[in-house]
Design an enzyme around this catalytic site. Structure first.
Site, mmCIF file in Angstrom:
data_model
loop_
_atom_site.group_PDB
_atom_site.id
_atom_site.type_symbol
_atom_site.label_atom_id
_atom_site.label_comp_id
_atom_site.label_asym_id
_atom_site.label_seq_id
_atom_site.Cartn_x
_atom_site.Cartn_y
_atom_site.Cartn_z
ATOM 1 C CE LYS A 97 -1.829 1.705 4.041
ATOM 2 N NZ LYS A 97 -1.520 3.142 4.165
ATOM 3 C CG ASN A 98 2.372 2.709 3.565
ATOM 4 O OD1 ASN A 98 1.196 2.988 3.329
ATOM 5 N ND2 ASN A 98 2.851 2.579 4.789
ATOM 6 N NE ARG A 157 -0.755 11.741 7.598
ATOM 7 C CZ ARG A 157 -0.150 12.892 7.777
ATOM 8 N NH1 ARG A 157 -0.745 13.877 8.370
ATOM 9 N NH2 ARG A 157 1.089 13.060 7.369
ATOM 10 C CB CYS A 172 -5.755 10.374 11.393
ATOM 11 S SG CYS A 172 -4.114 9.808 11.797
ATOM 12 N NE ARG A 186 -0.136 9.910 10.380
ATOM 13 C CZ ARG A 186 -0.445 8.824 9.684
ATOM 14 N NH1 ARG A 186 -1.594 8.233 9.872
ATOM 15 N NH2 ARG A 186 0.394 8.351 8.793
ATOM 16 C CB VAL A 203 1.590 18.205 6.082
ATOM 17 C CG1 VAL A 203 0.935 16.849 5.966
ATOM 18 C CG2 VAL A 203 0.559 19.315 6.111
ATOM 19 C CG ASP A 234 2.553 1.342 9.519
ATOM 20 O OD1 ASP A 234 2.067 2.156 10.331
ATOM 21 O OD2 ASP A 234 2.758 1.620 8.316
ATOM 22 N NE ARG A 239 -7.296 4.149 5.321
ATOM 23 C CZ ARG A 239 -6.342 4.489 6.188
ATOM 24 N NH1 ARG A 239 -6.610 4.558 7.473
ATOM 25 N NH2 ARG A 239 -5.126 4.772 5.790
#
Ligand code: UD1
Length: 429
Positions: free
Chosen positions: A22-23, A93, A117, A122, A124, A313, A405
Site C-alpha cells: 500500500k505504502n 492522509r 487522525c 500528524r 505536514v 505499523d 483501507r
C-alpha cells in the site's frame, strides 16, 4: 458497516500470496502525475486507499484504469483540476503525496490539509518547509495548502532539505518534486523505507537521476522532463509481517509467497527471539510456530523506530502476540502519540495491558476469550483479527472499513490458511 466474525482456535497452514505494498502503491500512483506519458503499474493491491487515490487523480483529469490482475494504467495529460479536495484527503492522509508532483510539473497545486487522525495529529509542516526551500510559495487558506511558483519561474529549484524528523511521505514528496526541479537536491535525514527505494526505482525508470535511496542522504539531479514507465510495486512488508504474527500467535506453518525477509529484519528477529522458526526461502518466507503460544512463545519487548527499526505499523499486531505469549513485555511507541487504541479492545478480549504514556506493559495470559470489539484504525484492526484468531469462542470485529483501507482481502487469505473467519455485510449484520 461490515464486520468480521472469527471463531478462534484454528492453526494456520499452507501458502498465502503477499500483495503489493500500500505504502509504495500510493506514492507511485502520484508519481504518474509527473509525466504526460502512460505509466503502467503492476502488482497494485486491491485496497480502499488505492481506490481513493485513483478517485483523487481521476478527479484531477488523469485517465486511470485498473484491471482484475492488479495492473493500473495511468495517463496524466494536461490536468483540468490540479486539486486534492478535503472530501478525499480526510479519508486518506496519503493524498498529501499529490502536492510535490503537481507543483513540480504544473507549477501550482491546491491540496487540503489532512487534519488529525485516530493515531495522532500528524502535521505536514515538514512537507511545506521542504517545498518552500525549493522555491515554492505556499499559503494555507481555508484548510487548503495553495502552492505556486514565484512569478517568472517555471520550475522548482534544487535545495538542501534537512527535516526536523524522519518523514516517509515527506521524503517521497521531495523525491518527486526534486526529480523535475532545476539543479541538485540533497535530502538529509531522509526516510530509508523499502517503499522509498521502490518509488526511487520507479522514478529512475521514468528518467530521474537519483542516488543514495535506501540511505538517509538522497541526491537528486533534476531533469526537465520525465517519461512514462512500467513498474511492479514491491511486496507489502506490513501485510507480510501481519501474517507472520498471526501464524506465530495461532501456531502452524505458512509460506508467504513474495514476502521479502530482507525488508522485515526487525520483526523477524523478534519472532525468532520469541521462539518461532522463520526462514527466507526462494520466492518468499516460511514461518512455523508451536501452539499454544503461552507455552511455546516468550513475549518480546520492543520500541518502534524508523526503518530499519521496528515499524510502528507492526506495533499492534506484535502486541496481539505478546498478550498470549509467556511473560511480561514492554512495548514503546515512539512515532505516533496515540497509537494504543487497540489496547482497550484487547483488554475486552481478556488481555492484561497497562498503558503509561508511550509505553504499554503487557502481561501474557493463558487464553483470550472472544467478544465484540471495535476496529479504530488500520493496524489496530489487524491486531484485533489476530487476537480473535486465538481467542476462545466467537469474536466479532466491528468497523472493518479500517482494515479494508490497507489489506487486500485479508479474511479470504486467512480462510485459505484454515482460519474460521467470515465477513458479515452491513446489510446482513
Ligand atoms: C507513513 C506511512 C504510515 C507509517 C508512517 C511511519 C504511508 C502512506 N504511510 O506515514 O503507514 O505509519 O509513515 O512509518 O507511507 N511529522 C510531522 N510533520 C510532518 C511530517 C511528519 O510532525 O510534516 C511527524 C508525524 O506526526 C509522525 C512522524 O513525523 O509523528 C513520522 O511521520 P511520517 O513518517 O511523515 O508518517 P507518514 O509519512 O504520514
Amino acid at each position: 458497516m461490515d464486520k468480521l466474525l472469527i471463531r478462534g482456535g484454528r492453526q494456520l497452514r499452507g501458502e498465502v500470496l503477499i500483495s503489493g505494498a500500500k505504502n509504495a502503491a500510493l506514492p507511485e500512483l502520484c508519481a504518474a502525475l509527473l509525466t504526460g506519458q502512460p505509466v503502467t503499474l503492476h502488482n497494485v493491491p486491491r485496497l480502499q486507499d488505492v481506490s481513493t487515490m485513483l478517485k483523487l487523480v481521476r478527479n484531477m483529469g488523469v485517465s486511470a484504469e485498473r484491471d482484475d490482475n492488479g495492473t493500473v494504467r495511468l495517463e496524466a495529460g494536461d490536468l483540468s483540476n490540479p486539486e486534492a479536495p478535503y472530501e478525499l484527503v480526510k479519508t486518506m492522509r496519503a493524498s498529501v503525496l499529490a502536492l510535490g508532483p503537481l507543483l513540480a510539473r504544473f507549477g501550482h497545486a491546491k491540496v487540503s490539509l489532512p487534519g488529525g487522525c485516530a493515531i495522532g495529529s500528524r502535521p505536514v509542516d515538514q512537507h511545506i518547509k521542504g517545498l518552500q526551500a525549493m522555491g515554492a510559495e505556499i499559503v494555507v487558506e481555508h484548510g487548503y495548502m495553495i502552492a505556486s511558483l514565484p512569478a517568472g519561474r517555471t520550475r522548482l529549484k534544487g535545495a538542501r532539505i534537512l527535516t526536523d524528523m524522519v518523514t516517509v511521505t515527506g521524503t517521497e514528496n521531495f523525491l518527486m518534486a526534486a526529480a523535475l526541479a532545476e539543479g541538485e537536491t540533497l535530502l538529509e535525514n531522509a526516510a530509508q523505507e523499502p517503499e522509498i527505494v521502490d518509488l526511487a526505482e520507479m522514478l529512475i525508470r521514468m528518467g530521474a537521476k537519483i542516488e543514495g535511496h535506501g540511505t538517509s542522504h538522497i541526491r537528486i539531479q533534476g531533469v526537465e522532463k520525465l517519461h512514462g514507465c512500467e513498474h511492479a510495486v514491491v511486496a507489502d512488508r506490513i501485510e507480510a509481517g501481519t501474517f507472520l504474527c498471526a501464524v506465530a500467535a495461532t501456531g502452524g506453518d505458512v509460506f508467504l509467497r513474495h514476502a521479502r525477509a530482507d525488508h522485515m529484519d526487525a520483526v523477524i528477529d523478534k519472532l525468532r527471539d520469541a521462539g518461532c522458526t522463520v526462514a527466507a526461502q526462494e520466492g518468499g518466507v516460511r514461518i512455523s510456530s508451536s501452539a499454544p503460544a503461552c507455552e511455546h512463545l516468550k513475549a518480546q519487548s520492543f520500541s518502534t523506530t524508523e526503518y530499519p527499526g521496528f515499524p510502528t505499523d507492526m506495533q499492534a499486531q506484535f502486541m496481539a502476540l505478546n498478550v498470549i505469549a509467556r511473560g511480561a513485555s514492554m512495548v514503546t511507541e515512539t512515532i505516533f502519540e496515540n497509537r494504543f487504541m487497540h489496547v482497550n479492545e484487547m483488554v475486552r478480549l481478556g488481555a492484561t495491558i497497562h498503558v503509561e504514556g508511550k509505553v504499554a506493559m503487557v502481561e501474557g495470559v493463558q487464553q483470550l476469550s472472544g467478544a465484540t470489539v471495535m476496529a479504530t484504525d488500520l493496524r489496530a484492526s489487524a491486531s484485533l483479527v489476530i487476537a480473535g484468531l486465538v481467542a476462545d469462542g466467537e469474536t466479532l470485529v466491528d468497523r472493518i472499513y479500517h482494515l479494508d483501507r490497507g489489506y487486500d482481502r485479508m479474511e479470504a487469505k486467512l480462510r485459505g490458511l484454515g482460519a474460521d473467519i467470515e465477513r458479515i455485510s452491513g446489510a446482513a449484520a
